[in-house]
Write a protein that holds these residues in place. Structure first.
Motif, short mmCIF file in Angstrom:
data_model
loop_
_atom_site.label_atom_id
_atom_site.label_comp_id
_atom_site.label_asym_id
_atom_site.label_seq_id
_atom_site.Cartn_x
_atom_site.Cartn_y
_atom_site.Cartn_z
N VAL B 75 0.76 -1.29 0.06
CA VAL B 75 0.07 0.07 0.00
C VAL B 75 1.00 1.18 0.00
O VAL B 75 1.89 1.26 0.63
N GLU B 76 0.46 2.16 -0.71
CA GLU B 76 1.27 3.56 -0.93
C GLU B 76 0.99 4.23 0.25
O GLU B 76 0.09 4.21 0.76
N PRO B 77 2.10 4.90 0.87
CA PRO B 77 3.38 4.84 0.24
C PRO B 77 3.88 3.48 0.87
O PRO B 77 3.80 3.15 2.04
N ARG B 78 4.67 2.71 -0.02
CA ARG B 78 5.16 1.49 0.26
C ARG B 78 6.40 1.79 1.29
O ARG B 78 7.02 2.71 1.33
N PHE B 79 6.82 0.53 1.78
CA PHE B 79 8.00 0.33 3.03
C PHE B 79 7.70 1.36 4.15
O PHE B 79 8.53 2.07 4.56
N SER B 80 6.26 1.63 4.49
CA SER B 80 5.75 2.52 5.62
C SER B 80 4.80 2.09 6.11
O SER B 80 3.89 1.47 5.32
N MET B 81 4.50 2.19 7.35
CA MET B 81 3.11 1.86 7.91
C MET B 81 2.03 2.97 7.60
O MET B 81 1.09 2.39 7.80
N ALA B 82 2.69 4.18 7.16
CA ALA B 82 1.61 5.15 6.96
C ALA B 82 0.71 4.65 5.63
O ALA B 82 1.08 3.93 4.79
N VAL B 83 -0.55 5.15 5.70
CA VAL B 83 -1.30 5.00 4.61
C VAL B 83 -1.71 6.21 4.05
O VAL B 83 -2.35 7.23 4.62
N ALA B 84 -1.77 6.51 2.59
CA ALA B 84 -1.98 7.50 1.93
C ALA B 84 -3.50 7.68 1.80
O ALA B 84 -4.28 8.56 1.93
N ASP B 85 -3.95 6.50 1.30
CA ASP B 85 -5.38 6.57 0.93
C ASP B 85 -6.26 5.85 1.97
O ASP B 85 -5.87 5.11 2.48
N ALA B 86 -7.17 6.73 2.53
CA ALA B 86 -7.91 6.47 3.78
C ALA B 86 -8.67 5.31 3.34
O ALA B 86 -9.02 4.47 4.53
N GLN B 87 -9.03 5.16 2.03
CA GLN B 87 -9.80 3.97 1.99
C GLN B 87 -9.28 2.56 2.29
O GLN B 87 -9.84 1.47 2.65
N TYR B 88 -7.94 2.34 2.22
CA TYR B 88 -7.21 1.36 2.80
C TYR B 88 -7.28 0.97 4.30
O TYR B 88 -7.25 -0.27 4.73
N LEU B 89 -7.78 2.00 4.99
CA LEU B 89 -8.19 1.57 6.34
C LEU B 89 -9.17 0.65 6.71
O LEU B 89 -9.22 -0.34 7.13
N ILE B 90 -10.27 1.05 5.56
CA ILE B 90 -11.38 0.10 5.48
C ILE B 90 -11.17 -1.48 5.04
O ILE B 90 -11.40 -2.46 5.78
N THR B 91 -10.15 -1.38 3.94
CA THR B 91 -9.73 -2.59 3.49
C THR B 91 -8.84 -3.35 4.70
O THR B 91 -8.93 -4.66 4.85
N PHE B 92 -7.81 -2.74 5.45
CA PHE B 92 -7.33 -3.37 6.64
C PHE B 92 -8.12 -3.87 7.68
O PHE B 92 -8.14 -5.07 8.04
N ALA B 93 -9.17 -3.28 7.87
CA ALA B 93 -10.10 -3.60 9.05
C ALA B 93 -10.90 -4.95 8.58
O ALA B 93 -11.10 -5.82 9.33
N VAL B 94 -11.37 -4.91 6.94
CA VAL B 94 -12.07 -5.95 6.83
C VAL B 94 -11.21 -7.03 6.75
O VAL B 94 -11.76 -8.19 7.10
N MET B 95 -9.96 -6.90 6.30
CA MET B 95 -9.06 -7.80 5.86
C MET B 95 -8.94 -8.97 7.13
O MET B 95 -8.93 -9.97 7.46
N LEU B 96 -8.52 -7.73 8.36
CA LEU B 96 -8.33 -8.39 9.70
C LEU B 96 -9.45 -9.08 10.04
O LEU B 96 -9.25 -10.32 10.70
N ALA B 97 -10.51 -8.51 10.33
CA ALA B 97 -11.88 -9.27 10.39
C ALA B 97 -12.00 -10.55 9.95
O ALA B 97 -12.14 -11.64 10.53
N VAL B 98 -11.96 -10.84 8.56
CA VAL B 98 -12.24 -11.80 7.77
C VAL B 98 -11.14 -12.80 8.08
O VAL B 98 -11.46 -13.99 8.42
N ALA B 99 -9.74 -12.22 8.04
CA ALA B 99 -8.87 -13.29 8.67
C ALA B 99 -8.99 -14.06 9.84
O ALA B 99 -8.61 -15.15 9.89
N LEU B 100 -9.51 -13.03 10.82
CA LEU B 100 -9.69 -13.67 12.36
C LEU B 100 -10.67 -14.60 12.53
O LEU B 100 -10.66 -15.82 12.66
N VAL B 101 -11.83 -14.37 11.39
CA VAL B 101 -13.08 -15.39 11.35
C VAL B 101 -12.72 -16.66 10.93
O VAL B 101 -12.69 -17.53 11.28
N ILE B 102 -12.10 -16.47 9.63
CA ILE B 102 -11.71 -17.58 9.02
C ILE B 102 -10.71 -18.52 9.82
O ILE B 102 -10.79 -19.68 9.91
N GLY B 103 -9.70 -17.63 10.42
CA GLY B 103 -8.46 -18.34 11.16
C GLY B 103 -9.42 -19.19 12.31
O GLY B 103 -9.08 -20.45 12.42
N GLN B 104 -10.44 -18.68 12.87
CA GLN B 104 -10.79 -19.02 14.13
C GLN B 104 -11.76 -20.40 13.82
O GLN B 104 -11.68 -21.28 14.24
#
Lengths: 232, 503
Positions: B75-104
């Motif tokens: 995610v841009e900017p790459r090689f940093s934890m910073a996020v340029a596009d605020a949309q990605y925050l939603i991506t992260f949240a959903v990704m984390l939630a789905v990963a956790l649920v599937i994982g469990q």
């Protein structure tokens, strides 16, 4: 030597018992001894014996079987020697055709009395029309039973039972034989019928029904009718 | 048991982290070729796989790791934890939630599968053990099999406590300190409930005492103990331990019944032997006795008659031989009654008949005696074995004649309640006080004089016969003097006699 005494066949495997039976029957007849069933059958090829005394415990064959075989061709009186507490054995021997039994150990008098009774029976037969015992008189032609002249009423079964007993005076009749002769073969297992009717007969014919003198019980075996009171 | 091993658990987390890193490295070349959303999918797949393979903990690590690495490398900017596009925050949240649920979900599935495998494994092991146990023929073998099973499967030790005939519990294998926890083991055995024992209670190690409960009764106690309380107390081990205990109980019960069967067979064999011996003895004694009686009797009748002293001797020989014969018969009767071999030949018949035949049989002994017979006129027929009841009467009459040399002997019978009470009374000296019941014991004798002779078998035989008929027998002193021996016979229902048609 011309011996008029009747022949008595003694089938017994114990020589000592043979010895005293021979001595005891000295007066009654001439005893032929046989130590086994085979020897007993062999003895019949000579002069016919008038009586056979058979010990049930023979070495070569069951005594009851020997009796059954003898009964197929001879009616000579058979007296059986048997142990006490072997009622079943006695009943089997009597049912097979034996006339009487003696329980070991037995006395000489007893033996002589039985032998005499059986020999006499053979001579006299059972053809008399009037039979008397004690104070009782049975007229078999007119079917009347009286005590001191007074008529005693007997039911048909009681009379038939008395008739069978009188026809076999001195013999021991097993429960089975009596039931068959009086009631018919279907009643062979109803021992209580017989016992109750014997009780009735005793009530009517015996002076003291609890201590009968004529209609005697052979416990566990059957009944014997005797004309004289043997106790006297 | 992989869960129980902490080092392999750390390894699993390491492997999960490695999987995330490897995914990142493999998907990096795809950057720009495929859409970032597809790369998210690949990370989710990896989380699911980690969950299935390594369990829920590593899956959580993989979920967070995946989100972090995706942010860092893709995610841009790459090689940093910073996020340029605020949309990605939603991506992260959903990704984390789905990963956790599937994982469990995947991890739970995996646990269930593992559990099922373990159960199956346990079942097979139990089955193998029960197969081994079914071949066991001694308590020691059972203990060995159970011990080796528990040692192999759960790494715990076990001792079997089995009750002996006197109900004391014996440890198998025997151990020296078995006494120390005996009280606790006994309590478990008696109450039938399992009990945890602390180290000081069991002797030296934490233990669990399980009752060997069979449908009939508790058959003993299985004591298991390990180094740690956890080894024997953990809840997930209980089903297996309970199963082992109940299997052991079944086998111990089988062994018990096997022993019982063997005992019965042995007893039957000894009864058979005894009755064979009896009939041999009775035959061997009967023949010489018959000869003795017969020859002595013949001597008394020889003609010309023997001189008086010789005649007396011959009579005495005959009488003694007859007495001996009577005693032998009594002995044989008693032996026969005691072996339980006697089958009652019961038939319905009037009591009067057996009284008459007994009096006739005893006529010689009662010759000069007055015997009064008083049977109630309303006596119904009774069901009894005539031969045996005649023995009772003969023995009672003989007894009366023996112990009351003078006076009347009275036989009476009447209905009392639902029984018929029969008695034989004499006018003798009567029984000594307190002897009323003893006289029916084997070899007991009423008087203390030896002159009357005879072992006290007669009355013991009477008791055996009366009791076999469901009655009871007793003796009492008559108020008027003398002894009254009485016994009862149950009335029952006599069979109906068809009335004879009158002529």
């Amino acid at each position: 030597m011309n011996d008029e005494r009747p022949l008595i066949l003694l089938v017994e495997d114990e020589p000592q018992i043979r010895r005293f039976v021979c001595a005891a029957l000295e007066d009654e007849g001439r005893v032929i001894e046989a130590a086994s069933a085979a020897a007993a059958l062999e003895a019949f090829t000579g002069p016919a014996p008038a009586l056979a005394i058979i010990d049930l415990g023979l070495p070569d064959r069951d005594g009851v079987e020997l009796i059954r075989e003898l009964r197929t061709w001879t009616m000579l009186p058979l007296l059986v020697l048997s142990a006490r507490s072997a009622e079943a054995e006695k009943v089997a021997a009597l049912d097979a055709g034996a006339d009487d039994y003696l329980t070991k150990p037995f006395g000489v008098q007893e033996l002589r009395a039985r032998v005499r009774a059986l020999l006499r029976r053979q001579k006299v037969g059972a053809g008399e029309t009037v039979i008397e015992f004690g104070r009782i008189r049975v007229d078999r032609v007119h079917r009347v039973v009286t005590r001191d002249g007074a008529t005693i009423h007997l039911t048909p079964i009681e009379y038939r039972l008395l008739g069978v007993l009188l026809a076999n005076v001195g013999r021991v009749l097993t429960h089975r034989q009596l039931l068959k002769d009086v009631w018919g073969s279907g009643y062979a297992e109803r021992g209580h019928y017989l016992r109750i009717y014997i009780g009735h007969l005793r009530q009517k014919l015996e002076a003291d029904p609890a201590r009968p003198c004529h209609l005697l019980t052979e416990t566990g075996v059957g009944y014997r009718f005797q004309l004289q009171d043997s106790a006297s | 048991m992989r869960e129980s091993n902490p080092s392999s658990r750390i390894g699993d987390y390491f492997r999960a982290a490695l999987a995330c890193v490897a995914t990142t490295l493999l998907t990096l070349p795809l950057l720009g070729v495929v859409d970032a959303a597809n790369i998210v999918m690949i990370f989710l797949l990896v989380v699911a796989l980690v969950a299935v393979r390594l369990g829920s903990g590593p899956a959580i690590l993989a979920a967070f790791g995946g989100v972090g690495l995706f942010d860092f490398f893709f995610v841009e900017p790459r090689f940093s934890m910073a996020v340029a596009d605020a949309q990605y925050l939603i991506t992260f949240a959903v990704m984390l939630a789905v990963a956790l649920v599937i994982g469990q979900l995947a991890a739970r599935l995996r646990e269930k599968a593992l559990l099922a495998t373990r159960r199956e494994d346990e079942m097979r092991a139990l089955y193998d053990m029960s197969k081994e146990l079914s071949g066991a023929i001694s308590a020691e073998q059972v203990a060995d099999i159970v011990r080796s099973f528990l040692g192999r499967r759960l790494e715990i030790e076990a001792i079997l406590y089995l009750p002996r005939a006197d109900e004391t519990l014996v440890a198998i294998p025997a151990r020296q300190d078995a006494e120390r926890c005996q009280a606790h083991v006994r309590a478990v055995h008696e109450q039938g409930r399992p009990m945890h024992l602390a180290a000081e209670e069991s002797g030296y190690r934490p233990a669990l005492a399980l009752p060997l409960a069979s449908p009939v009764r508790t058959r003993g106690v299985l004591l298991v103990f390990g180094e740690h309380a956890e080894q024997v107390c953990a809840a997930e081990r209980r089903p297996l331990l309970d199963a082992v205990a109940s299997l052991t109980a079944i086998v111990v019960e089988r062994l018990h019944y096997g022993e019982v069967l063997q005992e019965v067979t042995l007893r039957m064999e000894s009864v058979r032997l005894r009755s064979a011996l009896l009939s041999a003895v009775s035959h061997d004694l009967r023949t010489p006795l018959t000869v003795l009686v017969g020859l002595a009797d013949a001597l008394t009748l020889v003609r010309p008659a023997l001189p008086p002293p010789a005649l007396e001797s011959a009579l005495a020989i005959r009488d003694q031989a007859l007495r001996l014969s009577g005693m032998v018969h009594n002995l044989l009767d008693m032996a026969r009654l005691q072996t339980g071999k006697t089958v009652l030949n019961k038939e319905w018949q009037p009591l009067e008949e057996v009284v008459g035949s007994s009096l006739k049989a005893m006529a010689g002994l009662l010759a000069e005696r007055e015997v009064r017979v008083d049977l109630a006129p309303d006596l119904p027929p009774l069901e009894f074995d005539a031969v045996l009841l005649e023995r009772v009467f003969c023995n009672l009459l003989e007894n009366a004649a023996k112990y009351a040399p003078q006076g009347e002997i009275a036989i009476a019978a009447r209905v009392v309640g639902d029984t018929v009470e029969v008695s034989v009374a004499d006018a003798g000296p009567g029984l000594p006080p307190n002897a009323a019941q003893d006289v029916f014991d084997l070899f007991a004798r009423g008087g203390h004089s030896g002159a009357t002779g005879g072992v006290g078998l007669g009355l013991a035989i009477c008791r055996a016969i009366v009791e076999a008929h469901g009655g009871r027998i007793w003796a009492e002193r008559r108020a008027a003097g003398g002894t009254r021996m009485a016994f009862t016979l149950p009335l029952g229902t006599p069979p109906v006699l068809e009335e004879e048609a009158s002529e």
